[in-house]
Write a protein that holds these residues in place. Sequence first.
Motif, short mmCIF file in Angstrom:
data_model
loop_
_atom_site.label_atom_id
_atom_site.label_comp_id
_atom_site.label_asym_id
_atom_site.label_seq_id
_atom_site.Cartn_x
_atom_site.Cartn_y
_atom_site.Cartn_z
N VAL A 496 0.86 -1.18 0.00
CA VAL A 496 0.00 0.00 0.00
C VAL A 496 0.89 1.23 0.00
CG1 VAL A 496 -1.76 1.30 1.26
CG2 VAL A 496 -1.85 -1.19 1.22
N ASP A 497 0.64 2.14 -0.93
CA ASP A 497 1.39 3.39 -0.99
C ASP A 497 0.80 4.35 0.05
OD1 ASP A 497 2.80 5.64 -1.53
OD2 ASP A 497 2.39 5.69 -3.68
N THR A 498 1.50 4.54 1.15
CA THR A 498 0.99 5.36 2.24
C THR A 498 1.20 6.85 2.00
OG1 THR A 498 3.08 5.08 3.42
CG2 THR A 498 1.32 3.52 3.93
N ASP A 499 1.88 7.22 0.90
CA ASP A 499 2.13 8.63 0.61
C ASP A 499 1.03 9.25 -0.25
OD1 ASP A 499 4.49 8.51 2.02
OD2 ASP A 499 5.66 7.92 0.26
N THR A 500 -0.02 8.52 -0.55
CA THR A 500 -1.09 9.05 -1.38
C THR A 500 -1.88 10.09 -0.60
OG1 THR A 500 -1.24 6.91 -2.49
CG2 THR A 500 -3.09 8.42 -2.78
N ALA A 501 -2.12 11.22 -1.24
CA ALA A 501 -2.82 12.31 -0.55
C ALA A 501 -4.29 11.99 -0.34
CB ALA A 501 -2.67 13.61 -1.37
N GLU A 502 -4.93 11.33 -1.30
CA GLU A 502 -6.37 11.06 -1.22
C GLU A 502 -6.62 9.62 -1.61
OE1 GLU A 502 -10.59 12.78 -3.04
OE2 GLU A 502 -8.72 12.98 -4.17
N GLY A 503 -7.52 8.94 -0.87
CA GLY A 503 -7.90 7.59 -1.21
C GLY A 503 -6.80 6.59 -0.92
N THR A 504 -6.83 5.52 -1.68
CA THR A 504 -5.89 4.41 -1.48
C THR A 504 -5.21 4.09 -2.80
OG1 THR A 504 -7.31 3.50 0.25
CG2 THR A 504 -5.66 2.02 -0.71
N ALA A 505 -3.92 3.81 -2.74
CA ALA A 505 -3.17 3.35 -3.91
C ALA A 505 -2.48 2.05 -3.54
CB ALA A 505 -2.13 4.39 -4.34
N ILE A 506 -2.95 0.97 -4.14
CA ILE A 506 -2.33 -0.35 -3.95
C ILE A 506 -1.47 -0.63 -5.18
CG2 ILE A 506 -2.73 -2.82 -3.71
CD1 ILE A 506 -5.19 -2.21 -2.09
N ARG A 507 -0.21 -0.92 -4.93
CA ARG A 507 0.72 -1.16 -6.03
C ARG A 507 1.25 -2.58 -5.93
NH1 ARG A 507 1.48 3.99 -7.81
NH2 ARG A 507 1.43 5.66 -6.24
N PHE A 508 1.50 -3.18 -7.10
CA PHE A 508 2.13 -4.50 -7.14
C PHE A 508 3.00 -4.58 -8.38
CE2 PHE A 508 -1.92 -4.86 -9.33
CZ PHE A 508 -1.64 -5.62 -10.46
N THR A 509 3.96 -5.49 -8.32
CA THR A 509 4.91 -5.64 -9.43
C THR A 509 4.72 -7.00 -10.08
OG1 THR A 509 6.63 -6.53 -7.97
CG2 THR A 509 6.60 -4.15 -8.32
N LEU A 510 5.00 -7.03 -11.38
CA LEU A 510 5.00 -8.27 -12.16
C LEU A 510 6.22 -8.25 -13.08
CD1 LEU A 510 1.21 -8.50 -13.14
CD2 LEU A 510 2.40 -9.85 -11.40
N PRO A 511 6.88 -9.38 -13.27
CA PRO A 511 8.08 -9.39 -14.15
C PRO A 511 7.72 -8.95 -15.57
CG PRO A 511 7.99 -11.38 -12.83
CD PRO A 511 6.67 -10.69 -12.64
N ALA A 512 8.59 -8.08 -16.14
CA ALA A 512 8.37 -7.61 -17.51
C ALA A 512 8.98 -8.58 -18.51
CB ALA A 512 8.97 -6.22 -17.69
N LEU A 513 8.44 -8.57 -19.73
CA LEU A 513 9.03 -9.37 -20.80
C LEU A 513 10.39 -8.79 -21.19
CD1 LEU A 513 5.86 -9.92 -23.03
CD2 LEU A 513 6.87 -11.50 -21.38
N PRO A 514 11.34 -9.65 -21.60
CA PRO A 514 12.68 -9.15 -21.96
C PRO A 514 12.64 -8.10 -23.06
CG PRO A 514 12.71 -11.53 -21.71
CD PRO A 514 11.28 -11.11 -21.65
N GLU A 515 11.73 -8.26 -24.04
CA GLU A 515 11.70 -7.28 -25.13
C GLU A 515 11.26 -5.90 -24.64
OE1 GLU A 515 8.45 -10.45 -25.91
OE2 GLU A 515 10.50 -10.37 -25.15
N ASP A 516 10.40 -5.86 -23.61
CA ASP A 516 10.01 -4.56 -23.06
C ASP A 516 11.19 -3.89 -22.36
OD1 ASP A 516 7.44 -4.83 -23.97
OD2 ASP A 516 6.66 -5.66 -22.10
N VAL A 517 11.99 -4.68 -21.63
CA VAL A 517 13.15 -4.12 -20.94
C VAL A 517 14.17 -3.61 -21.96
CG1 VAL A 517 15.02 -4.63 -19.32
CG2 VAL A 517 12.77 -5.65 -18.98
N GLU A 518 14.41 -4.39 -23.03
CA GLU A 518 15.36 -3.96 -24.06
C GLU A 518 14.87 -2.70 -24.75
OE1 GLU A 518 15.82 -7.27 -26.63
OE2 GLU A 518 16.82 -8.54 -25.11
N ALA A 519 13.57 -2.62 -25.04
CA ALA A 519 13.04 -1.42 -25.69
C ALA A 519 13.21 -0.20 -24.79
CB ALA A 519 11.56 -1.63 -26.03
N ALA A 520 13.00 -0.38 -23.50
CA ALA A 520 13.18 0.75 -22.57
C ALA A 520 14.65 1.18 -22.52
CB ALA A 520 12.69 0.35 -21.17
#
Length: 608
Positions: A496-520
């Motif tokens: 949970v992102d506790t720095d959100t000024a209003e409401g709730t922000a739930i964040r989660f991560t998922l592994p990116a595809l290699p081609e997306d990382v290379e493009a970035a």
Amino acid sequence: MTARTAGWTLRRRVVALLTVVGVLLGASVAVEIAVAAKNRDYTHSVLDRTGPLRAQSQELLSVLVDQETAIRGYALTGDRRDLEPYVQGGEREQQIYRSMRGLIGVYPALARQLDAVEAEAGRWRSTVAEPVIRTTEEQGTTAGRALITEDSRQRFDVIRKSVSQLQEGILVEREKGADNIYRTSSMLVLLLVGAALVVAVAGAVLLISLERMVVRPLTGLAEQVREVARGDFQHRIAGSGPPEFLRLADDVDAMRQKIAKDLAEVREARERIEWVNSQLQKQAEELVRSNRDLEQFAYVASHDLQEPLRKVASFCQLLQRRYAGQLDERADQYIAFAVDGAQRMQRLINDLLAFSRIGRLTTGFTEVDLNGVMGDVAGQTEAARQYADGELTWDALPTIRGEEPLLTNLLANLVSNSIKFRRPDVPPRVHVSARLVGDEWEISCQDNGIGIEPEFADKIFVIFQRLHSKDAYPGTGIGLAIVKKIVEYHGGRVWVDTDTAEGTAIRFTLPALPEDVEAAARAAEQPPAGEATGDEAAGDEATAGDEPAAGEATAAGEAAGADPVEGGAPVEPADDGGARVEVPRPRGARAEGTDGTQDSDGTKEAVG
């Protein structure tokens, strides 16, 4: 000597030997330097003194002979031109005297002989040459020839004899210098041979000493160590040689004793570990059997519990519909309690089944387009959103590897929670966005609901953990636990992102595809040309690896007070009361509305 040096350390012995060798070599070098300096002086005398003196004495004799010949010629002819060799010879003679005195100073005997030559030459000029020149000029050649007698020739022979004596003296000094050069050179050779002998003897002594004091003791010690290494840990190691090797042998033997002690302890520990492993193996087999029985029990119990619960709920609902108002108010309340309890039990059982099946019943990972998943989530939550007058928007989302049903369940739980925990009299707004951070996609679900206090940020992901009563917000308290388990099953993390000024922000991560990382990475190396947009100037992060979408917020959107969503572009209200999202599009993202159409500017319309 042996008794006194028996206790000497190896360092002390080597230092003593090197000191002796150094002293001998130092003395030899000092003598060689002195002899070489002498040799250089002798060589300088031969090459730079006696050699030039010999040549100049020969030239001096030649100049004197030329003068005598010029006088004879003038007496015969009376021609002044015949006197030119005499005049020039006199000047050259003086030059030779000056040059020879500069070289002959270190030879006193030769200097005296040179003075004698000069004196004899002066007497010859005053007694012979000058009278002949005057007489010839005044009385003619006959009178001049009359002065050239046997006596005048003898006077010049005296000069010849003096020059010869001078030359003999120079030759003697030259021979002395050559002998000195030969002698000092021979001495240098002898000194060099002596130094070489000292080095050879020192090397031989050093080799013999190393053989006796180092090689043999080390070889014996190594053989004893190999004996221990072959398994004879009770073999005592004894050293020999210098005190250092004796101490080394004692240290090695102490290490042997400690290893033997530790090995005995290891054997005991290994026996205990083998016993513990056997017990753990039995417990693991028992645990596998117990888990299998528990899974069977959960499956059977859930299905067996569903039937009586459905009957209880059905008959309670029949009682509620048929006898509502016919009984007293308390009876109606009891029936409502029974219906609610049965329904909550059904939901609890279904949620527990869903939680237990995550990661166990798998369909395998495939490439999943999260835009399509969000379309399914929008359909599943449409009734709740219409009831709450809420809206759901999302940025263009990436394609990842995962299980589509689980990811749909993950996002549906987050969106449902955002709609459920809304503020009174405030229509809920939910926005889903994504950004590439390193080699992971960070996905955010942002709402304008009641929010979460920082001290409860970790508790909400615990199963059956509730922050509110079931009367205030219904539910089983297992939804976010399912979210956490799905995210971790896919190799990510959730918070949970506790720095959100209003409401709730739930964040989660998922592994990116290699081609997306290379493009970035390529996009970071080659930034797009042109001036930065307003968002870039403000420091907002665009989705990594993509180009920024065109378009600006309309005046209507600003007037409507659309909230910026972290991780994506601002939400821009459209004319139909929904919201339009303009974001960079990750790889594989679809920009479709709920009806499957795509806007002309590549953005997704909100569903609400």
